[in-house]
Write a protein that holds these residues in place. Structure first.
Motif, PDB file in Angstrom:
ATOM      1  N   TYR A   1       0.842  -1.179   0.000  1.00 30.50           N
ATOM      2  CA  TYR A   1       0.000   0.000   0.000  1.00 30.50           C
ATOM      3  C   TYR A   1       0.886   1.240   0.000  1.00 30.50           C
ATOM      4  O   TYR A   1       2.089   1.151   0.215  1.00 30.50           O
ATOM      5  CB  TYR A   1      -0.907  -0.002   1.241  1.00 30.50           C
ATOM      6  CG  TYR A   1      -1.900  -1.126   1.231  1.00 30.50           C
ATOM      7  CD1 TYR A   1      -3.225  -0.886   0.906  1.00 30.50           C
ATOM      8  CD2 TYR A   1      -1.518  -2.430   1.541  1.00 30.50           C
ATOM      9  CE1 TYR A   1      -4.154  -1.920   0.878  1.00 30.50           C
ATOM     10  CE2 TYR A   1      -2.430  -3.464   1.513  1.00 30.50           C
ATOM     11  CZ  TYR A   1      -3.747  -3.204   1.183  1.00 30.50           C
ATOM     12  OH  TYR A   1      -4.660  -4.222   1.142  1.00 30.50           O
ATOM     13  N   ILE A   2       0.270   2.382  -0.224  1.00 33.29           N
ATOM     14  CA  ILE A   2       0.995   3.647  -0.198  1.00 33.29           C
ATOM     15  C   ILE A   2       0.317   4.546   0.829  1.00 33.29           C
ATOM     16  O   ILE A   2      -0.909   4.659   0.845  1.00 33.29           O
ATOM     17  CB  ILE A   2       0.982   4.321  -1.579  1.00 33.29           C
ATOM     18  CG1 ILE A   2       1.742   3.448  -2.577  1.00 33.29           C
ATOM     19  CG2 ILE A   2       1.591   5.727  -1.514  1.00 33.29           C
ATOM     20  CD1 ILE A   2       1.652   3.921  -3.996  1.00 33.29           C
ATOM     21  N   ALA A   3       1.116   5.179   1.685  1.00 32.57           N
ATOM     22  CA  ALA A   3       0.594   6.152   2.647  1.00 32.57           C
ATOM     23  C   ALA A   3       0.979   7.544   2.159  1.00 32.57           C
ATOM     24  O   ALA A   3       2.072   7.744   1.635  1.00 32.57           O
ATOM     25  CB  ALA A   3       1.160   5.900   4.037  1.00 32.57           C
ATOM     26  N   ALA A   4       0.078   8.473   2.322  1.00 30.97           N
ATOM     27  CA  ALA A   4       0.347   9.871   1.990  1.00 30.97           C
ATOM     28  C   ALA A   4       0.131  10.701   3.251  1.00 30.97           C
ATOM     29  O   ALA A   4      -0.934  10.633   3.865  1.00 30.97           O
ATOM     30  CB  ALA A   4      -0.583  10.349   0.880  1.00 30.97           C
ATOM     31  N   ILE A   5       1.152  11.448   3.656  1.00 30.66           N
ATOM     32  CA  ILE A   5       1.050  12.328   4.818  1.00 30.66           C
ATOM     33  C   ILE A   5       0.946  13.756   4.297  1.00 30.66           C
ATOM     34  O   ILE A   5       1.809  14.219   3.556  1.00 30.66           O
ATOM     35  CB  ILE A   5       2.285  12.194   5.732  1.00 30.66           C
ATOM     36  CG1 ILE A   5       2.419  10.766   6.247  1.00 30.66           C
ATOM     37  CG2 ILE A   5       2.207  13.207   6.885  1.00 30.66           C
ATOM     38  CD1 ILE A   5       3.753  10.485   6.930  1.00 30.66           C
ATOM     39  N   ASP A   6      -0.115  14.433   4.683  1.00 29.19           N
ATOM     40  CA  ASP A   6      -0.320  15.831   4.309  1.00 29.19           C
ATOM     41  C   ASP A   6      -0.226  16.656   5.581  1.00 29.19           C
ATOM     42  O   ASP A   6      -1.152  16.681   6.382  1.00 29.19           O
ATOM     43  CB  ASP A   6      -1.683  16.010   3.638  1.00 29.19           C
ATOM     44  CG  ASP A   6      -1.995  17.467   3.319  1.00 29.19           C
ATOM     45  OD1 ASP A   6      -1.060  18.297   3.302  1.00 29.19           O
ATOM     46  OD2 ASP A   6      -3.182  17.774   3.087  1.00 29.19           O
ATOM     47  N   GLN A   7       0.923  17.300   5.783  1.00 31.52           N
ATOM     48  CA  GLN A   7       1.108  18.131   6.966  1.00 31.52           C
ATOM     49  C   GLN A   7       0.793  19.557   6.535  1.00 31.52           C
ATOM     50  O   GLN A   7       1.588  20.227   5.896  1.00 31.52           O
ATOM     51  CB  GLN A   7       2.537  17.998   7.494  1.00 31.52           C
ATOM     52  CG  GLN A   7       2.724  18.440   8.928  1.00 31.52           C
ATOM     53  CD  GLN A   7       2.323  19.876   9.158  1.00 31.52           C
ATOM     54  OE1 GLN A   7       2.937  20.795   8.654  1.00 31.52           O
ATOM     55  NE2 GLN A   7       1.263  20.085   9.927  1.00 31.52           N
ATOM     56  N   GLY A   8      -0.397  20.028   6.890  1.00 35.64           N
ATOM     57  CA  GLY A   8      -0.878  21.318   6.433  1.00 35.64           C
ATOM     58  C   GLY A   8      -0.861  22.387   7.508  1.00 35.64           C
ATOM     59  O   GLY A   8      -0.422  22.174   8.633  1.00 35.64           O
ATOM     60  N   THR A   9      -1.390  23.537   7.150  1.00 35.21           N
ATOM     61  CA  THR A   9      -1.381  24.701   8.022  1.00 35.21           C
ATOM     62  C   THR A   9      -2.209  24.494   9.283  1.00 35.21           C
ATOM     63  O   THR A   9      -1.850  24.991  10.346  1.00 35.21           O
ATOM     64  CB  THR A   9      -1.899  25.930   7.252  1.00 35.21           C
ATOM     65  OG1 THR A   9      -1.093  26.088   6.081  1.00 35.21           O
ATOM     66  CG2 THR A   9      -1.812  27.187   8.091  1.00 35.21           C
ATOM     67  N   THR A  10      -3.290  23.742   9.193  1.00 34.04           N
ATOM     68  CA  THR A  10      -4.169  23.584  10.352  1.00 34.04           C
ATOM     69  C   THR A  10      -4.248  22.156  10.870  1.00 34.04           C
ATOM     70  O   THR A  10      -4.753  21.939  11.970  1.00 34.04           O
ATOM     71  CB  THR A  10      -5.604  24.061  10.028  1.00 34.04           C
ATOM     72  OG1 THR A  10      -6.111  23.279   8.941  1.00 34.04           O
ATOM     73  CG2 THR A  10      -5.619  25.534   9.670  1.00 34.04           C
ATOM     74  N   SER A  11      -3.763  21.185  10.096  1.00 37.48           N
ATOM     75  CA  SER A  11      -3.878  19.795  10.540  1.00 37.48           C
ATOM     76  C   SER A  11      -2.861  18.912   9.835  1.00 37.48           C
ATOM     77  O   SER A  11      -2.207  19.328   8.882  1.00 37.48           O
ATOM     78  CB  SER A  11      -5.294  19.259  10.249  1.00 37.48           C
ATOM     79  OG  SER A  11      -5.487  19.120   8.853  1.00 37.48           O
ATOM     80  N   THR A  12      -2.787  17.675  10.319  1.00 35.18           N
ATOM     81  CA  THR A  12      -1.970  16.644   9.692  1.00 35.18           C
ATOM     82  C   THR A  12      -2.892  15.482   9.371  1.00 35.18           C
ATOM     83  O   THR A  12      -3.690  15.072  10.218  1.00 35.18           O
ATOM     84  CB  THR A  12      -0.836  16.186  10.634  1.00 35.18           C
ATOM     85  OG1 THR A  12      -0.067  17.329  11.010  1.00 35.18           O
ATOM     86  CG2 THR A  12       0.065  15.174   9.964  1.00 35.18           C
ATOM     87  N   ARG A  13      -2.785  14.978   8.157  1.00 37.41           N
ATOM     88  CA  ARG A  13      -3.652  13.890   7.696  1.00 37.41           C
ATOM     89  C   ARG A  13      -2.787  12.785   7.107  1.00 37.41           C
ATOM     90  O   ARG A  13      -1.773  13.055   6.473  1.00 37.41           O
ATOM     91  CB  ARG A  13      -4.592  14.427   6.617  1.00 37.41           C
ATOM     92  CG  ARG A  13      -5.427  13.376   5.925  1.00 37.41           C
ATOM     93  CD  ARG A  13      -6.243  13.948   4.777  1.00 37.41           C
ATOM     94  NE  ARG A  13      -7.094  15.003   5.260  1.00 37.41           N
ATOM     95  CZ  ARG A  13      -7.168  16.215   4.730  1.00 37.41           C
ATOM     96  NH1 ARG A  13      -6.439  16.534   3.685  1.00 37.41           N
ATOM     97  NH2 ARG A  13      -7.971  17.122   5.236  1.00 37.41           N
ATOM     98  N   CYS A  14      -3.216  11.549   7.307  1.00 40.72           N
ATOM     99  CA  CYS A  14      -2.600  10.408   6.634  1.00 40.72           C
ATOM    100  C   CYS A  14      -3.690   9.654   5.892  1.00 40.72           C
ATOM    101  O   CYS A  14      -4.746   9.346   6.454  1.00 40.72           O
ATOM    102  CB  CYS A  14      -1.913   9.479   7.627  1.00 40.72           C
ATOM    103  SG  CYS A  14      -1.138   8.046   6.813  1.00 40.72           S
ATOM    104  N   MET A  15      -3.434   9.386   4.614  1.00 37.25           N
ATOM    105  CA  MET A  15      -4.342   8.592   3.794  1.00 37.25           C
ATOM    106  C   MET A  15      -3.581   7.362   3.330  1.00 37.25           C
ATOM    107  O   MET A  15      -2.410   7.453   2.964  1.00 37.25           O
ATOM    108  CB  MET A  15      -4.822   9.381   2.578  1.00 37.25           C
ATOM    109  CG  MET A  15      -5.603  10.633   2.939  1.00 37.25           C
ATOM    110  SD  MET A  15      -6.090  11.596   1.491  1.00 37.25           S
ATOM    111  CE  MET A  15      -7.404  10.567   0.847  1.00 37.25           C
TER     112      MET A  15
END
Length: 193
Positions: free
Chosen positions: A40-54
């Motif tokens: 699988y592939i994980a994507a981490i989006d560390q943004g201005t207001t939150s951090t998300r992992c998909m």
């Protein structure tokens, strides 16, 4: 999106390119190798207001998502900061929870993609691994005068891409506005830098 013809996947693999009509994760993210069906592939989006992992399966479908917001710190008008330690903890938490939700472990991942705030700047202590100070966020205006002076001086190099980006959006070094002489934890504090 079609896969490159120079690759021919083995029967036990499937291409991890997103299906037609599905945007890429990030502006420059693509795979140049085949991914086993069990990976699988994980994507981490560390943004201005939150951090998300998909987490995405080999066909590009989302199998799980987790997200945590982080504090916005406003020490004075126009200043915006983030706690780097909090963001790091949140990143570890959302990755673990996204994998848990999909009943996966790190061993199931073929790759991890990371998108971050880009112009936000933080200094980490090499010896301790801890942040020296809060991150200075891209929205922060404490370096606006420096950017304005550079733009007026004519000494500013041509901005890459000709996309009309403002000096402050490109000159990341100006965000190092935290004066080490004013920070007790900075090396050289109180000794002129």
């Amino acid at each position: 999106m079609s896969k490159p013809s120079r690759f021919s996947p083995a029967p036990s693999t499937q291409w991890a390119y997103p299906p037609d009509g599905v945007p890429w994760i990030g502006s420059h993210t693509y795979l140049t190798r085949e991914v086993p069906l069990t990976q699988y592939i994980a994507a981490i989006d560390q943004g201005t207001t939150s951090t998300r992992c998909m987490v995405f399966d080999p066909s590009g479908s989302v199998v799980s998502v987790d997200q945590l917001e982080h504090r916005q710190i406003f020490p004075r008008a126009g200043w915006v900061e983030h706690d780097g330690a909090e963001i790091w903890r949140n990143t570890q938490t959302v990755v673990a929870r996204a994998l848990d939700k999909a009943d996966l472990s790190a061993a199931n991942l073929a790759a991890v993609g990371i998108s971050n705030q880009r112009e936000t700047t933080i200094v980490w202590d090499k010896a301790t691994g801890e942040p020296v100070h809060h991150a200075i966020v891209w929205q922060d205006t404490r370096t606006q005068r420096i950017c304005d002076d550079l733009a007026r001086s004519g000494r500013c190099p041509a901005l890459p891409g000709g996309d009309g980006a403002a000096v402050g959006d490109v000159l990341l070094g100006t965000e190092g506005a935290l004066d080490p002489r004013r920070c007790r934890r900075c090396p050289g504090a109180g000794r002129g830098g």
